[in-house]
Design a protein around this motif. Structure first.
Motif, PDB file in Angstrom:
ATOM      1  N   GLU A  95     -69.557  14.474   5.161  1.00  0.00           N
ATOM      2  CA  GLU A  95     -70.994  14.629   5.308  1.00  0.00           C
ATOM      3  C   GLU A  95     -71.474  13.818   6.506  1.00  0.00           C
ATOM      4  N   PRO A  96     -72.463  14.322   7.207  1.00  0.00           N
ATOM      5  CA  PRO A  96     -72.994  13.546   8.324  1.00  0.00           C
ATOM      6  C   PRO A  96     -73.602  12.235   7.848  1.00  0.00           C
ATOM      7  N   ALA A  97     -73.527  11.230   8.706  1.00  0.00           N
ATOM      8  CA  ALA A  97     -74.024   9.904   8.344  1.00  0.00           C
ATOM      9  C   ALA A  97     -75.532   9.886   8.142  1.00  0.00           C
ATOM     10  N   THR A  98     -76.164  10.986   8.542  1.00  0.00           N
ATOM     11  CA  THR A  98     -77.614  11.047   8.421  1.00  0.00           C
ATOM     12  C   THR A  98     -78.066  11.575   7.067  1.00  0.00           C
ATOM     13  N   GLN A  99     -77.087  11.870   6.183  1.00  0.00           N
ATOM     14  CA  GLN A  99     -77.459  12.413   4.877  1.00  0.00           C
ATOM     15  C   GLN A  99     -77.307  11.371   3.770  1.00  0.00           C
ATOM     16  N   CYS A 100     -78.290  11.342   2.900  1.00  0.00           N
ATOM     17  CA  CYS A 100     -78.245  10.450   1.751  1.00  0.00           C
ATOM     18  C   CYS A 100     -77.087  10.844   0.831  1.00  0.00           C
ATOM     19  N   LEU A 124     -76.777  10.313  -2.220  1.00  0.00           N
ATOM     20  CA  LEU A 124     -77.240  10.574  -3.579  1.00  0.00           C
ATOM     21  C   LEU A 124     -77.919  11.929  -3.700  1.00  0.00           C
ATOM     22  N   CYS A 125     -78.675  12.349  -2.674  1.00  0.00           N
ATOM     23  CA  CYS A 125     -79.410  13.607  -2.787  1.00  0.00           C
ATOM     24  C   CYS A 125     -79.128  14.570  -1.641  1.00  0.00           C
ATOM     25  N   ASP A 126     -78.293  14.149  -0.679  1.00  0.00           N
ATOM     26  CA  ASP A 126     -77.918  14.983   0.468  1.00  0.00           C
ATOM     27  C   ASP A 126     -79.091  15.378   1.358  1.00  0.00           C
ATOM     28  N   GLN A 127     -80.180  14.651   1.256  1.00  0.00           N
ATOM     29  CA  GLN A 127     -81.293  14.873   2.174  1.00  0.00           C
ATOM     30  C   GLN A 127     -81.199  13.879   3.327  1.00  0.00           C
ATOM     31  N   ASP A 128     -82.008  14.085   4.331  1.00  0.00           N
ATOM     32  CA  ASP A 128     -82.052  13.179   5.475  1.00  0.00           C
ATOM     33  C   ASP A 128     -82.384  11.760   5.013  1.00  0.00           C
ATOM     34  N   ASN A 129     -81.500  10.825   5.339  1.00  0.00           N
ATOM     35  CA  ASN A 129     -81.741   9.453   4.873  1.00  0.00           C
ATOM     36  C   ASN A 129     -82.623   8.647   5.830  1.00  0.00           C
ATOM     37  N   PRO A 168     -69.130   4.782   4.080  1.00  0.00           N
ATOM     38  CA  PRO A 168     -70.443   4.376   3.575  1.00  0.00           C
ATOM     39  C   PRO A 168     -71.567   5.033   4.362  1.00  0.00           C
ATOM     40  N   ARG A 169     -72.573   5.459   3.628  1.00  0.00           N
ATOM     41  CA  ARG A 169     -73.730   6.083   4.278  1.00  0.00           C
ATOM     42  C   ARG A 169     -74.999   5.450   3.756  1.00  0.00           C
ATOM     43  N   CYS A 170     -76.035   5.543   4.562  1.00  0.00           N
ATOM     44  CA  CYS A 170     -77.338   5.055   4.128  1.00  0.00           C
ATOM     45  C   CYS A 170     -77.910   5.961   3.035  1.00  0.00           C
ATOM     46  N   ILE A 171     -78.662   5.358   2.155  1.00  0.00           N
ATOM     47  CA  ILE A 171     -79.421   6.164   1.205  1.00  0.00           C
ATOM     48  C   ILE A 171     -80.802   6.419   1.780  1.00  0.00           C
ATOM     49  N   CYS A 172     -81.467   7.444   1.279  1.00  0.00           N
ATOM     50  CA  CYS A 172     -82.766   7.819   1.827  1.00  0.00           C
ATOM     51  C   CYS A 172     -83.881   7.003   1.160  1.00  0.00           C
ATOM     52  N   PRO A 173     -85.046   6.969   1.784  1.00  0.00           N
ATOM     53  CA  PRO A 173     -86.161   6.202   1.207  1.00  0.00           C
ATOM     54  C   PRO A 173     -86.518   6.649  -0.203  1.00  0.00           C
TER      55      PRO A 173
END
Ligand SMILES: [Zn+2]
Length: 67
Positions: free
Chosen positions: A8-13, A15-20, A55-60
């Motif tokens: 998955e791209p690093a820009t995706q959350c 947990l929800c696969d939306q833009d983080n 590891p990826r960022c989670i979204c707001p």
């Protein structure tokens, strides 16, 4: 267990696969990231850390503590 799925791209959350909305993932200063101004939900962080892959960022939406 699925193997060899595209990362998955690093820009995706995770947990929800939306833009983080992670500033670092889009090449901006980490000090500009939303997570620097928000308090993060520990449970969400833990969940994200338990996901496989890099590891990826989670979204707001997932990460921000709502009080
Ligand atoms: Zn999310």
């Amino acid at each position: 267990m699925l193997i060899n799925t595209a990362p998955e791209p690093a820009t995706q959350c995770p947990l929800c696969d939306q833009d983080n909305q992670c500033a670092v993932a889009t090449g901006r200063e980490s000090s500009n990231c939303w997570c620097m101004q928000a308090s993060l939900d520990n449970a969400a962080k833990q969940q994200a850390a338990n996901r496989s892959g890099p590891p990826r960022c989670i979204c707001p939406k997932c990460g921000r503590v709502t009080t």
